[in-house]
Enzyme design. Structure first.
Site, PDB file in Angstrom:
ATOM      1  CB  SER A   1      -0.977  -0.049   1.183  1.00 23.92           C
ATOM      2  OG  SER A   1      -2.033   0.862   1.005  1.00 23.92           O
TER       3      SER A   1
ATOM      4  CG  HIS B   1      -5.518  -1.462  -1.414  1.00 24.78           C
ATOM      5  ND1 HIS B   1      -5.018  -2.633  -0.875  1.00 24.78           N
ATOM      6  CD2 HIS B   1      -4.934  -0.444  -0.710  1.00 24.78           C
ATOM      7  CE1 HIS B   1      -4.187  -2.340   0.115  1.00 24.78           C
ATOM      8  NE2 HIS B   1      -4.114  -1.024   0.231  1.00 24.78           N
TER       9      HIS B   1
END
Length: 244
Positions: free
Chosen positions: A133, A169
Site C-alpha cells: 500500500s 488495492h
C-alpha cells in the site's frame, strides 16, 4: 547477501491472519526475502512510518518473522530514529519491508530524517526493498492515496526510484481504479502499474520483470495513456508457494 541488482517488490499484500500468533508472514514478504539470496536466517527490517510506528503491530511483525525463520529488526522514526545511523542499519539488511498507512506522511518524515536517501543507497547496494500500500506507492513517481482524507487524491512527489505511477488495492477499493485511469489519461501520472489485493510486482533495476500473487484469481494491471484515453492491460501473476 545483496541481490545481484537493485530489486524492489511493490504489493497490495504480504501479511495474513496468524495460526500460532496474531500475524503470519505471507508469501509476498517471503518472496521479497528470497530474492535477496540470503541463506541461513535472513535479516528483514520492518518500517512502519506510514502508520505512525505502531509498536503493537511491529511487535507482531517481529513475532511472525521469528516463527518464519527471519531475523526481524524495526526502524522507528517516532519520537526519534531508533538506530544511530539509518543508512548503516538498512545496508546491513537482506530486505526491507515498508508497511501501509499514509504515504504523504511517510514521505515527509523520511525526507526530514534522510531516510529517502538511505533507502536509495540500500536499494542500489542490493538490499531488496518491498512494501504494501503506502509502502508500495512510495517507491514510484506517485499514485492514488487517501492520505488527506477519505476522498482519494493523487500524490505526485513520491521517491521516484521507479518511473511509473502505482495503484494499490485495485480490486477492493472502488475509487482506486477510476481515479488511476483518469490521472493517466490526463497525464498527471505516467504509465501506472496496479495491483489487486494479494499481488506484487517485482522490479530489477527499473524494469518490471514479473507479477506474483499470494491470492488466487487476483491480477496486476498496466495503465498506459493513448490518443483516445487509457489502455488497460491485465497481467496474470505467477502463484507463489503457499498462495490461497
Amino acid at each position: 547477501m545483496p541481490a545481484e541488482e537493485p530489486t524492489l517488490v511493490a504489493t497490495s499484500g504480504g501479511w495474513r491472519q496468524g495460526q500460532r500468533g496474531w500475524l503470519d508472514v505471507a508469501p509476498l514478504v517471503q518472496h521479497a526475502v528470497e530474492l535477496s539470496g540470503a541463506a541461513g536466517r535472513p535479516r528483514l527490517c520492518y518500517v512502519g512510518t506510514a502508520a505512525g510506528d505502531q509498536r503493537w503491530f511491529a511487535a507482531e511483525v517481529v513475532d511472525a518473522g521469528r516463527r518464519a525463520g527471519l531475523d526481524v529488526s524495526v526502524l522507528n522514526l517516532f519520537p526519534m530514529p531508533s538506530v544511530p545511523d539509518v543508512a548503516e542499519h538498512l545496508l546491513a539488511q537482506d530486505a526491507v519491508w515498508v508497511g501501509g498507512g499514509s504515504v504523504v506522511n511517510l514521505l515527509a518524515v523520511w525526507r526530514a530524517h534522510g531516510v529517502d536517501a538511505a533507502m536509495r543507497r540500500a536499494w542500489q547496494a542490493g538490499v531488496v526493498l518491498g512494501g504494501v500500500s503506502a509502502g508500495s506507492i512510495c517507491w514510484f513517481a506517485g499514485g492514488t492515496t487517501d492520505s488527506w482524507g477519505p476522498d482519494l487524491r493523487p500524490v505526485t512527489d513520491a521517491l521516484g526510484f521507479l518511473p511509473y505511477g502505482n495503484g494499490v488495492h485495485h480490486d477492493s477499493e472502488p475509487g482506486r481504479r477510476p481515479l488511476a485511469r483518469s490521472l493517466v489519461a490526463a497525464g498527471v501520472l505516467p504509465e501506472t502499474h496496479c495491483t489487486d489485493d494479494g499481488v506484487g510486482l517485482v522490479y530489477r533495476g527499473t524494469a518490471l520483470v514479473e507479477a506474483v500473487a499470494e491470492v488466487r484469481g487476483a491480477g496486476a494491471w498496466l495503465l498506459r495513456r493513448t490518443g483516445t484515453g487509457v489502455a488497460e492491460e491485465r497481467l496474470a501473476p505467477r502463484l507463489l508457494p503457499g498462495a490461497r
